[in-house]
Design a protein around this motif. Structure first.
Motif, PDB file in Angstrom:
ATOM      1  N   MET A   1       0.740  -1.012  -0.054  1.00  0.00           N
ATOM      2  CA  MET A   1       0.055   0.089  -0.135  1.00  0.00           C
ATOM      3  C   MET A   1       0.808   1.276   0.044  1.00  0.00           C
ATOM      4  O   MET A   1       2.027   1.228   0.706  1.00  0.00           O
ATOM      5  CB  MET A   1      -0.894   0.077   1.319  1.00  0.00           C
ATOM      6  N   ILE A   2       0.323   2.268  -0.646  1.00  0.00           N
ATOM      7  CA  ILE A   2       1.036   3.230  -0.881  1.00  0.00           C
ATOM      8  C   ILE A   2       1.046   4.464   0.309  1.00  0.00           C
ATOM      9  O   ILE A   2      -0.111   4.400   0.726  1.00  0.00           O
ATOM     10  CB  ILE A   2       0.853   4.284  -1.883  1.00  0.00           C
ATOM     11  N   LYS A   3       1.896   4.923   0.871  1.00  0.00           N
ATOM     12  CA  LYS A   3       1.831   5.651   2.153  1.00  0.00           C
ATOM     13  C   LYS A   3       1.346   7.252   1.750  1.00  0.00           C
ATOM     14  O   LYS A   3       1.444   7.585   0.419  1.00  0.00           O
ATOM     15  CB  LYS A   3       3.075   5.698   2.862  1.00  0.00           C
ATOM     16  N   ASP A   4       0.744   7.973   2.692  1.00  0.00           N
ATOM     17  CA  ASP A   4       0.243   9.149   2.167  1.00  0.00           C
ATOM     18  C   ASP A   4       1.390  10.237   1.667  1.00  0.00           C
ATOM     19  O   ASP A   4       1.065  10.972   0.983  1.00  0.00           O
ATOM     20  CB  ASP A   4      -0.522   9.879   3.572  1.00  0.00           C
ATOM     21  N   LYS A   5       2.431  10.206   2.301  1.00  0.00           N
ATOM     22  CA  LYS A   5       3.737  10.848   1.864  1.00  0.00           C
ATOM     23  C   LYS A   5       3.993  10.687   0.423  1.00  0.00           C
ATOM     24  O   LYS A   5       4.150  11.592  -0.523  1.00  0.00           O
ATOM     25  CB  LYS A   5       4.796  10.814   2.694  1.00  0.00           C
ATOM     26  N   GLU A   6       3.730   9.166  -0.189  1.00  0.00           N
ATOM     27  CA  GLU A   6       4.023   9.191  -1.374  1.00  0.00           C
ATOM     28  C   GLU A   6       3.066   9.552  -2.221  1.00  0.00           C
ATOM     29  O   GLU A   6       3.292   9.879  -3.525  1.00  0.00           O
ATOM     30  CB  GLU A   6       4.448   7.343  -1.464  1.00  0.00           C
ATOM     31  N   ILE A   7       1.905   9.473  -1.913  1.00  0.00           N
ATOM     32  CA  ILE A   7       0.781   9.841  -2.677  1.00  0.00           C
ATOM     33  C   ILE A   7       0.778  11.391  -2.732  1.00  0.00           C
ATOM     34  O   ILE A   7       0.686  11.832  -3.755  1.00  0.00           O
ATOM     35  CB  ILE A   7      -0.697   9.418  -2.135  1.00  0.00           C
ATOM     36  N   ASP A   8       1.219  12.090  -1.580  1.00  0.00           N
ATOM     37  CA  ASP A   8       1.281  13.575  -1.796  1.00  0.00           C
ATOM     38  C   ASP A   8       2.499  13.879  -2.742  1.00  0.00           C
ATOM     39  O   ASP A   8       2.440  14.903  -3.521  1.00  0.00           O
ATOM     40  CB  ASP A   8       1.423  14.269  -0.754  1.00  0.00           C
ATOM     41  N   HIS A   9       3.367  13.088  -2.945  1.00  0.00           N
ATOM     42  CA  HIS A   9       4.373  13.273  -3.949  1.00  0.00           C
ATOM     43  C   HIS A   9       3.996  13.237  -5.383  1.00  0.00           C
ATOM     44  O   HIS A   9       4.417  13.809  -6.180  1.00  0.00           O
ATOM     45  CB  HIS A   9       5.959  12.605  -3.533  1.00  0.00           C
ATOM     46  N   LEU A  10       3.386  12.024  -5.470  1.00  0.00           N
ATOM     47  CA  LEU A  10       2.816  11.618  -6.851  1.00  0.00           C
ATOM     48  C   LEU A  10       1.849  12.790  -7.292  1.00  0.00           C
ATOM     49  O   LEU A  10       2.023  13.140  -8.430  1.00  0.00           O
ATOM     50  CB  LEU A  10       1.995  10.251  -6.608  1.00  0.00           C
ATOM     51  N   ILE A  11       1.090  13.451  -6.337  1.00  0.00           N
ATOM     52  CA  ILE A  11       0.131  14.319  -6.637  1.00  0.00           C
ATOM     53  C   ILE A  11       0.916  15.574  -7.209  1.00  0.00           C
ATOM     54  O   ILE A  11       0.735  16.427  -8.166  1.00  0.00           O
ATOM     55  CB  ILE A  11      -0.961  14.501  -5.728  1.00  0.00           C
ATOM     56  N   ALA A  12       1.919  15.857  -6.238  1.00  0.00           N
ATOM     57  CA  ALA A  12       2.801  17.197  -6.676  1.00  0.00           C
ATOM     58  C   ALA A  12       3.461  16.911  -8.014  1.00  0.00           C
ATOM     59  O   ALA A  12       3.609  17.909  -8.603  1.00  0.00           O
ATOM     60  CB  ALA A  12       3.760  17.325  -5.325  1.00  0.00           C
ATOM     61  N   SER A  13       3.886  15.688  -8.272  1.00  0.00           N
ATOM     62  CA  SER A  13       4.587  15.561  -9.375  1.00  0.00           C
ATOM     63  C   SER A  13       3.641  15.981 -10.726  1.00  0.00           C
ATOM     64  O   SER A  13       3.882  16.303 -11.789  1.00  0.00           O
ATOM     65  CB  SER A  13       5.185  14.076  -9.603  1.00  0.00           C
TER      66      SER A  13
END
Length: 74
Positions: A1-13
């Motif tokens: 499962m992807i962690k919130d920090k990783e999701i936030d990074h994906l969204i920012a990218s």
């Protein structure tokens, strides 16, 4: 499962890449491009981590944004 920090990074990218696309395609400055993104329905959907749109490519998500931009008034 992807962690919130990783999701936030994906969204920012994704936002970064869509900003570049808007600037290139519509000759917008960075402020205008970000305004388009942050006020779009597409951005709302990306922010909803349950629907997992953030796993799609930035180009795919940009096509959704571009369609919204071309048919909506900002």
């Amino acid at each position: 499962m992807i962690k919130d920090k990783e999701i936030d990074h994906l969204i920012a990218s994704i936002v970064d890449k869509m900003t570049q696309y808007l600037m290139e395609d519509f000759k917008l400055d960075i402020i205008s491009a970000l305004n388009v993104i942050y006020n779009s329905k597409v951005y709302e959907v990306i922010q909803d981590k349950n629907n997992e749109l953030y796993v799609q490519s930035p180009a795919y998500i940009y096509e959704l944004l571009k369609k919204e931009y071309l048919t909506a008034v900002f």
